[in-house]
Design a protein around this motif. Structure first.
Motif, PDB file in Angstrom:
ATOM      1  N   LEU A 322       1.295  -1.352   0.109  1.00 34.45           N
ATOM      2  CA  LEU A 322       0.268   0.151   0.427  1.00 34.45           C
ATOM      3  C   LEU A 322       0.612   1.140   0.128  1.00 34.45           C
ATOM      4  CD1 LEU A 322      -2.731  -0.366   2.999  1.00 34.45           C
ATOM      5  CD2 LEU A 322      -2.530  -0.947   0.651  1.00 34.45           C
ATOM      6  N   HIS A 323       2.382   1.084   0.500  1.00 31.31           N
ATOM      7  CA  HIS A 323       2.594   2.154   0.285  1.00 31.31           C
ATOM      8  C   HIS A 323       4.278   1.771  -0.738  1.00 31.31           C
ATOM      9  CE1 HIS A 323       4.293   6.730   2.142  1.00 31.31           C
ATOM     10  NE2 HIS A 323       5.505   5.589   2.009  1.00 31.31           N
ATOM     11  N   PRO A 324       4.796   3.122  -1.259  1.00 30.65           N
ATOM     12  CA  PRO A 324       6.103   2.536  -1.689  1.00 30.65           C
ATOM     13  C   PRO A 324       7.302   1.765  -1.503  1.00 30.65           C
ATOM     14  CG  PRO A 324       5.740   4.784  -2.558  1.00 30.65           C
ATOM     15  CD  PRO A 324       4.320   3.974  -1.382  1.00 30.65           C
ATOM     16  N   ALA A 325       7.761   1.066  -1.232  1.00 25.82           N
ATOM     17  CA  ALA A 325       8.989   0.836  -0.554  1.00 25.82           C
ATOM     18  C   ALA A 325      10.096   1.581  -1.610  1.00 25.82           C
ATOM     19  CB  ALA A 325       9.639  -0.693  -0.137  1.00 25.82           C
ATOM     20  N   GLY A 326      11.875   1.672  -0.636  1.00 24.62           N
ATOM     21  CA  GLY A 326      12.242   2.664  -1.313  1.00 24.62           C
ATOM     22  C   GLY A 326      12.808   2.075  -1.849  1.00 24.62           C
ATOM     23  N   PRO A 327      14.652   2.922  -3.131  1.00 26.45           N
ATOM     24  CA  PRO A 327      15.471   1.960  -3.723  1.00 26.45           C
ATOM     25  C   PRO A 327      15.812   0.985  -2.391  1.00 26.45           C
ATOM     26  CG  PRO A 327      15.244   4.261  -4.310  1.00 26.45           C
ATOM     27  CD  PRO A 327      14.299   3.444  -2.890  1.00 26.45           C
ATOM     28  N   GLY A 328      16.144  -0.322  -2.969  1.00 21.48           N
ATOM     29  CA  GLY A 328      17.405  -1.444  -2.044  1.00 21.48           C
ATOM     30  C   GLY A 328      16.037  -2.265  -1.450  1.00 21.48           C
ATOM     31  N   SER A 329      15.527  -2.275  -0.805  1.00 24.60           N
ATOM     32  CA  SER A 329      14.312  -2.781  -0.096  1.00 24.60           C
ATOM     33  C   SER A 329      14.225  -4.171  -1.305  1.00 24.60           C
ATOM     34  CB  SER A 329      13.532  -1.658   0.083  1.00 24.60           C
ATOM     35  OG  SER A 329      13.402  -1.126   0.537  1.00 24.60           O
ATOM     36  N   ASP A 330      13.842  -5.013   0.660  1.00 21.84           N
ATOM     37  CA  ASP A 330      13.543  -6.719  -0.653  1.00 21.84           C
ATOM     38  C   ASP A 330      12.863  -7.053   0.124  1.00 21.84           C
ATOM     39  OD1 ASP A 330      14.184  -8.537  -1.924  1.00 21.84           O
ATOM     40  OD2 ASP A 330      16.066  -9.104  -1.170  1.00 21.84           O
TER      41      ASP A 330
END
Length: 511
Positions: A322-330
């Motif tokens: 529901l909310h975007p994860a930041g770059p590099g998130s896994d």
């Protein structure tokens, strides 16, 4: 239009309910309730979920009309007055969940409530601006005046809603579950705020926190199944056997003794069903979560705790998509990355969500909500809608009712039931105990424990620390955008003071 006199007869009650009822078909949500509230009173209404407490506030505020009885305010029969007329006459209210205009700043939200102010004229009247900042000062939010409401911590959103109500210059303030979802420290601040309100403001309060009720209320009324049980002082109410039976779900001599999750049918430790690595998330450039690493295993409950604003809801929403994860998130589910999948695909892959605020469909009945979820064809449904209703007998009696005809507790049950029908492998729970009576929280704890015993992996974000300690196998503490500590619950039960410094929650907090 006739409005109430600013100086009514002080011997007459400011608010009088005479045999007020509200029915939905054969169901009586409020059943012949009579009540007097005098000017300057601090009056609380308590009772189990489904007692009719919030419905009664709706009837007073005008968002619902009674099917029988009379409502008199300052000597006027207001049964047919619309909500805006009641607001102009001095009746203000808050809601079970903060009802704010989230893109607007805190100051702009309050300005909208200043009498005579219009959206197109924001900040044009210095007197209106001064009134708005006075209300923000009353609740201690002047430092956050220019922040969007969506950026405020949940406890601050609660205070902002009270500021909005105060800006309307009320004579009668209706507060619906103001302590729900707050930490013990925030509840202490809320108690002080209510006690510091001017004496010319009468307060009618609905809340499940009996300690706060006792601290702010002179008189308490107890409802059960829409009917009046008793009215008295907080001390009288605490000692009343019928109140203990219907509200706490127990008698003074036989308290419930549910089994702790961590000691019941422990599952062997294996590969985690849900793996989160280096998760980052934020809002408009402000980091809320940084480098979050977390494992959730089958048959175990992991609880995430922290102060309001620490990022618990952001964590749950980011994992759910529901909310975007930041770059590099896994984010891995069953060893497969789901970071690039949308919310629907993650749900079909086995993620279930019970969000804060419930997010139910206003036009659908209970049965229709439970008919919506369908598990992925490769995953067998472990529970049918009929079996889910067996877990929630109150819902079984409301199968043809819409959410607005349910109590807050019944709505929470429906949100959980809807998630269970989808047969999730991982269940994400965001503040599931918010607004629930103690007896219902005990029922909720038993359901969470049962789900884990059946092999479901549960990630629980919860402000109610005693509940988290009761059902969880391990606790992750969110602080300053990171997981500051991750520890087995068994190591904390004997020494709960270990969490005090990070959470600012006294070890004596009650469920």
């Amino acid at each position: 239009m006739t409005t109430p006199s600013p100086h009514p007869n002080t011997n007459s009650p400011l608010l009088r309910l005479e045999g007020v009822s509200r029915s939905y078909g054969v169901r009586h949500a409020v059943d012949e309730v009579s009540l007097d509230l005098h000017a300057g009173a601090r009056h609380a209404i308590i009772g189990p979920n489904g007692a009719g407490k919030s419905t009664l506030l709706h009837l007073i505020a005008g968002t619902l009309r009674p099917t029988a009885g009379r409502i008199r305010y300052a000597g006027h029969d207001i049964r047919r007055w619309p909500p805006h007329r009641r607001a102009r006459a001095g009746i203000a209210r808050t809601w079970q969940h903060p009802a704010l205009t989230r893109p607007l700043t805190a100051a702009q939200n309050v300005l909208l409530a200043v009498p005579g102010q219009r959206l197109a004229a924001l900040r044009t009247d210095p007197r209106a601006v001064a009134a708005a900042y006075q209300a923000l000062t009353q609740v201690g939010l002047t430092d956050h005046a220019d922040l969007p409401a969506a950026r405020l911590a949940y406890g601050d959103q609660r205070r902002l809603e009270i500021a909005v109500a105060l800006a309307g210059r009320p004579r009668l303030l209706l507060l619906d579950e103001p302590s729900a979802g707050l930490t013990t420290g925030e509840i202490t601040g809320l108690t002080q705020l209510i006690r510091a309100l001017p004496a010319d403001i009468s307060v009618l309060l609905v809340d499940h926190n009996l300690d706060m009720v006792a601290a702010v209320a002179d008189t308490v009324t107890v409802l059960h199944h829409g009917r009046h049980i008793t009215t008295g002082t907080p001390t009288d109410i605490r000692d009343h056997p019928d109140v203990r039976r219907v509200y706490l779900g127990a008698t003074p001599t036989s308290p419930p003794a549910p089994t702790n999750a961590a000691s019941a049918c422990p599952h062997p430790t294996g590969a985690p069903v849900l793996r989160v690595r280096d998760l980052r998330a934020g809002y408009t450039g402000a980091a809320v979560l940084t480098d979050i690493t977390l494992d959730v295993r089958a048959g175990r409950v992991t609880a995430v705790v922290g102060r309001n604003g620490a990022g618990k809801t952001t964590l749950i929403n980011t994992i759910a998509g529901l909310h975007p994860a930041g770059p590099g998130s896994d984010i891995h589910l069953h060893g497969r990355s789901v970071a690039g999948l949308d919310t629907r695909a993650r749900a079909r892959a086995g993620l279930g969500l019970v969000p804060q605020g419930r997010r139910l469909f206003a036009g659908l009945t209970v049965d229709e909500h439970l008919a919506l979820p369908t598990p992925h064809p490769t995953r067998a449904r472990t529970v049918t809608p009929r079996q889910v209703l067996d877990l929630f007998p109150a819902l079984a009696e409301r199968r043809h009712h819409r959410p607005d005809q349910l109590s807050g507790g019944e709505q929470q049950m429906l949100a959980l039931a809807r998630a269970l029908v989808a047969a999730p492998d991982v269940l994400l729970l965001d503040e599931p105990s918010e607004g629930l009576a103690p007896a219902v929280i005990s029922h909720l704890a038993a359901i969470i424990t049962s789900l884990a015993n059946r092999g479901t992996a549960v990630l629980l974000a919860e402000q109610n620390l005693p509940l988290a300690l009761h059902v969880a196998h391990d606790i992750a503490v969110l602080d300053r955008a990171r997981i500051a500590r991750h520890v087995a619950t068994a190591d904390l039960r004997d020494c709960p003071d270990q969490l005090h410094d990070l959470l600012t929650i006294p070890a004596t907090a009650t469920a």
